[in-house]
Design an enzyme around this catalytic site. Structure first.
Site, PDB file in Angstrom:
ATOM      1  N   PHE A  16       0.882  -1.161   0.000  1.00 37.04           N
ATOM      2  CA  PHE A  16       0.000   0.000   0.000  1.00 37.04           C
ATOM      3  C   PHE A  16       0.924   1.216   0.000  1.00 37.04           C
ATOM      4  O   PHE A  16       1.914   1.254   0.736  1.00 37.04           O
ATOM      5  CB  PHE A  16      -0.893  -0.005   1.248  1.00 37.04           C
ATOM      6  CG  PHE A  16      -1.879   1.127   1.262  1.00 37.04           C
ATOM      7  CD1 PHE A  16      -3.004   1.092   0.454  1.00 37.04           C
ATOM      8  CD2 PHE A  16      -1.675   2.248   2.051  1.00 37.04           C
ATOM      9  CE1 PHE A  16      -3.911   2.148   0.447  1.00 37.04           C
ATOM     10  CE2 PHE A  16      -2.580   3.307   2.048  1.00 37.04           C
ATOM     11  CZ  PHE A  16      -3.695   3.260   1.243  1.00 37.04           C
ATOM     12  N   ASP A  66       2.795  -5.194   8.328  1.00 35.35           N
ATOM     13  CA  ASP A  66       1.618  -4.343   8.233  1.00 35.35           C
ATOM     14  C   ASP A  66       0.396  -5.267   8.155  1.00 35.35           C
ATOM     15  O   ASP A  66       0.231  -5.998   7.173  1.00 35.35           O
ATOM     16  CB  ASP A  66       1.713  -3.457   6.989  1.00 35.35           C
ATOM     17  CG  ASP A  66       0.501  -2.548   6.831  1.00 35.35           C
ATOM     18  OD1 ASP A  66      -0.595  -2.912   7.307  1.00 35.35           O
ATOM     19  OD2 ASP A  66       0.639  -1.480   6.203  1.00 35.35           O
ATOM     20  N   TYR A 124     -10.008   0.243  11.440  1.00 40.11           N
ATOM     21  CA  TYR A 124     -11.307   0.632  10.875  1.00 40.11           C
ATOM     22  C   TYR A 124     -11.771  -0.282   9.755  1.00 40.11           C
ATOM     23  O   TYR A 124     -12.797  -0.030   9.145  1.00 40.11           O
ATOM     24  CB  TYR A 124     -11.306   2.098  10.422  1.00 40.11           C
ATOM     25  CG  TYR A 124     -10.142   2.548   9.578  1.00 40.11           C
ATOM     26  CD1 TYR A 124     -10.059   2.208   8.240  1.00 40.11           C
ATOM     27  CD2 TYR A 124      -9.144   3.354  10.114  1.00 40.11           C
ATOM     28  CE1 TYR A 124      -8.999   2.650   7.457  1.00 40.11           C
ATOM     29  CE2 TYR A 124      -8.078   3.790   9.355  1.00 40.11           C
ATOM     30  CZ  TYR A 124      -8.007   3.443   8.023  1.00 40.11           C
ATOM     31  OH  TYR A 124      -6.958   3.870   7.252  1.00 40.11           O
ATOM     32  N   LYS A 125     -10.997  -1.319   9.478  1.00 38.32           N
ATOM     33  CA  LYS A 125     -11.423  -2.275   8.457  1.00 38.32           C
ATOM     34  C   LYS A 125     -12.120  -3.448   9.158  1.00 38.32           C
ATOM     35  O   LYS A 125     -13.252  -3.317   9.600  1.00 38.32           O
ATOM     36  CB  LYS A 125     -10.208  -2.712   7.647  1.00 38.32           C
ATOM     37  CG  LYS A 125      -9.540  -1.559   6.886  1.00 38.32           C
ATOM     38  CD  LYS A 125      -8.302  -2.055   6.116  1.00 38.32           C
ATOM     39  CE  LYS A 125      -7.512  -0.894   5.544  1.00 38.32           C
ATOM     40  NZ  LYS A 125      -8.204  -0.192   4.454  1.00 38.32           N
ATOM     41  N   ARG A 156     -12.946  -4.560  -6.034  1.00 39.04           N
ATOM     42  CA  ARG A 156     -12.549  -5.177  -4.776  1.00 39.04           C
ATOM     43  C   ARG A 156     -13.787  -5.486  -3.933  1.00 39.04           C
ATOM     44  O   ARG A 156     -14.622  -4.613  -3.715  1.00 39.04           O
ATOM     45  CB  ARG A 156     -11.660  -4.171  -4.013  1.00 39.04           C
ATOM     46  CG  ARG A 156     -10.347  -4.714  -3.574  1.00 39.04           C
ATOM     47  CD  ARG A 156      -9.464  -3.666  -2.936  1.00 39.04           C
ATOM     48  NE  ARG A 156     -10.121  -2.722  -2.052  1.00 39.04           N
ATOM     49  CZ  ARG A 156      -9.525  -2.149  -1.001  1.00 39.04           C
ATOM     50  NH1 ARG A 156      -8.269  -2.445  -0.702  1.00 39.04           N
ATOM     51  NH2 ARG A 156     -10.144  -1.263  -0.273  1.00 39.04           N
TER      52      ARG A 156
END
Lengths: 427, 427
Positions: free
Chosen positions: A147, A216, A241-242, A390
């Site tokens: 990312f 990560d 927050y995922k 996605r």
């Protein structure tokens, strides 16, 4: 209507009926189906939220808790809440609640700051650890498919520690490591393709050359077992927050393995990480344990929303979540294959379970347009440029009927838009 | 009762009656008195909150706004809120709302991260700016009385940029600067003593040697005019949970003067600061303007609570707040002098208005015990080790009767505890 078309339509209908029936059976047997009621979700039968890998749905416990935090803890107790409402110790306390979800014993995780800031802390600290025994180490390795923020921050960490940054494809990481490697920053699950990397073997490879690894976990925390302690991971960061449903921009977390904490030399030694924060001493002395990873005053509202959100994990194991996640993504692929004409989309997520995270990424040339239409019809995934659809599967609130519906709507949309589009696998 | 004691008691009573009457008149003439209704506060006549310089009181607009953010924006719109509810642009938008309060034109402030993290960004960026024209500059100067976190972070910034850190007393800063000075970190108001430093002349002194200044506005933003643009300040940081009432751990702000923004080279170049954040490009290209100061995903709940809190400033100027603040602190000193026996406490806050922030700090040897008793009786200030009583005056919700009551209760408490305590002025 010709007999042939009629026949084909009948076959498709039968297939859809068969999948719908299968979905119903899978949902009936799903031990996590009850957990859906702990989230605020539409029960209209039309909306399917497959973007929990970007922003998790709202846990039902959050609104009431936040109202209490705002009205009573802030509004009435005010400054007293730093001690009386446990605000001050929230970063460690919430870290301990996340710990079992990533396979960590208590006392090794603090919550606070953004993922980017934590990547910086962890990577600089990792380089400094490596140099304690070998000051000549001057390379940071990062997976080239990372990312973007990890790559940008790694570049800054390299620049500020006098290292060279080497971005390499994940498959080549092990072969790249050597005596000059100080630290390695790796993504557990690729944010775009959903590929799961081999954390145990890559960690061992980094250790074999005497370097330190930073994982990560943004796309794996809360989605699958991580086993930080079991695999002797050095440092890790992750977002909340995922799959942890902590709310928009909820604070990230930082893991420092217990036996490395006394070596953790933070580039951001804010007063919250001081051994005696209220001593107001001009000289810095780092706190022992996990709080050493703290920086400034924690953002209490976001942090306590996360704490309330974590209640959905009471009585749930991440292993059970993983089992259902794989069943969901398997079933999604099965439905997509059944409903979507061959060649219209190409799956970029690995088929092998050991290489798959909790999302399915499909490539098609008109992905941006397709995702817009999907969202209009209530199937919410996201689009990653240039050509990736996605879909994230969050087992605590997504069921098999949702999956079947999402594949069906996807097939409808692709049929509408297929005139001038065809997928090129492998591009 | 002896005639003498009776006489003395009568005199004290008369003095208290006189001050109470004066307070009533001052409150009646106070144009900011109406603003108190915009906060959630006790109206019991007993509670006086003088700790707004640590955590501002709850603005009445916040609870409703946060409920909407949680239930509707997160709970219903979910991922769509990043665009549809304006989440993505919140850091700049809220920065623009703070801008006029610190004398800045729009487009120069972003909100996000903690003060400590912003001090790091600003100070490293300042050193890099200085070296663009003179690579040999290798000193960072910090005021030795700084709030500790600034000193710790400055030490880290120095270490990571190859500089030496020079802590010097604020009065000696100007004389310390020279050709080797790269950056100077100064507190606008001393957190302990409440002393206001001379921002215009110190800024000019830093510029005179070709260096860059970073001002920490934690104890002045929202309390008094700062004049960032007018005085050509280079960079500034500040917190939002004190006089800006943003809530516990609300995100801090970062100011970078417009003509320096293209030179702002962040040590924390997270993806939110990229020119094209959703381009997901492996190479970093910094955004133009204030967003260059952003890092990772902003903590939306804390940030939008702050935005709602800033509504109390609609129609209010910071100049009016300053006028009342000085009247409040003057009156507090007047009452303390009238009620407290000479020598029992020593005021460490300067008397001169041009050297005074919005708090009064009183030294007494048993300050910890005294503050505990004050809080028990509803007069909430705070204690700073080893011997300082700190009282913050927030003109938007503190009135003159509050001030008189606080001084009266302080005198009562000091009378109870005075047996074995006496202040040593000047220690």
């Amino acid at each position: 209507m010709s007999e042939l078309v009629e026949k084909a339509e009948k076959a498709v209908k039968a297939e859809k009926a068969e999948k719908a029936e299968k979905a119903e059976k899978l949902d009936a047997a799903d031990e996590l189906a009850v957990n859906r009621s702990e989230f605020v979700l539409e029960e209209d039968g039309d909306t399917v939220y497959l973007d929990g890998n970007s922003l998790g749905a709202l846990p039902a416990a959050v609104p009431g808790r936040i109202e209490d935090v705002v009205r009573r803890e802030w509004g009435e107790l005010r400054i007293r809440s730093w001690t009386e409402s446990g605000w001050w110790t929230a970063p460690e306390r919430i870290g301990d609640r996340i710990a079992p979800l990533v396979g960590a014993a208590a006392g090794q995780i603090v919550v606070g700051d953004s993922t980017s800031v934590n990547v910086f802390k962890a990577l600089v600290a990792a380089v400094r650890m490596a140099r304690l025994t070998d000051p000549g180490r001057d390379e940071i390795v990062v997976d080239a498919t990372t990312f973007p923020t990890d790559g940008y921050i790694a570049e800054s960490a390299a620049r500020m520690t006098g290292c060279t940054l080497r971005p390499v494809p994940p498959s080549e990481v092990a072969g790249t490591l050597g005596a000059r490697t100080a630290a390695v920053l790796l993504n557990h699950v690729d944010y775009r393709t959903g590929r799961l990397h081999d954390l145990p073997s890559l960690t061992a490879a980094v250790h074999a050359v005497g370097a330190y690894v930073v994982w990560d976990l943004c796309h794996s925390a809360g989605a699958l077992p991580v086993g930080l302690d079991a695999h002797r991971v050095d440092l890790a960061v992750g977002c909340t927050y995922k799959y942890l449903n902590g709310g928009p921009g909820a604070p990230a977390f930082l893991y420092v393995r217990e036996d490395l904490q006394h070596l953790f030399d933070s580039p951001l030694p804010g007063w919250n990480s001081h051994a005696e924060p209220f001593g107001m001493r001009p000289d810095y002395e780092p706190a022992p344990g996990a709080p050493r990873g703290r920086v400034g005053t924690p953002d209490i509202l976001s942090m306590l929303a996360l704490e309330a959100a974590l209640e959905v994990w009471d009585g749930v194991t991440v292993e059970a979540v993983r089992t259902k996640s794989l069943a969901l993504t398997d079933f999604f692929l099965e439905c997509v294959e059944a409903y979507v004409p061959e060649g219209r989309v190409a799956c970029v997520t690995p088929r092998a379970h050991r290489e798959r995270g909790s999302q399915i990424a499909l490539r098609c040339p008109d992905a941006g347009d397709v995702m817009e239409r999907l969202i209009e019809r209530g199937v919410v995934g996201d689009f990653r440029r240039p050509d990736v659809l996605r879909f994230g599967f969050t087992p605590l609130y997504v069921g098999f009927a949702d999956v079947e519906r999402a594949a069906r709507v996807l097939a409808d949309v692709l049929a509408e838009t297929s005139a001038d589009a065809s997928a090129e696998p492998g591009t």
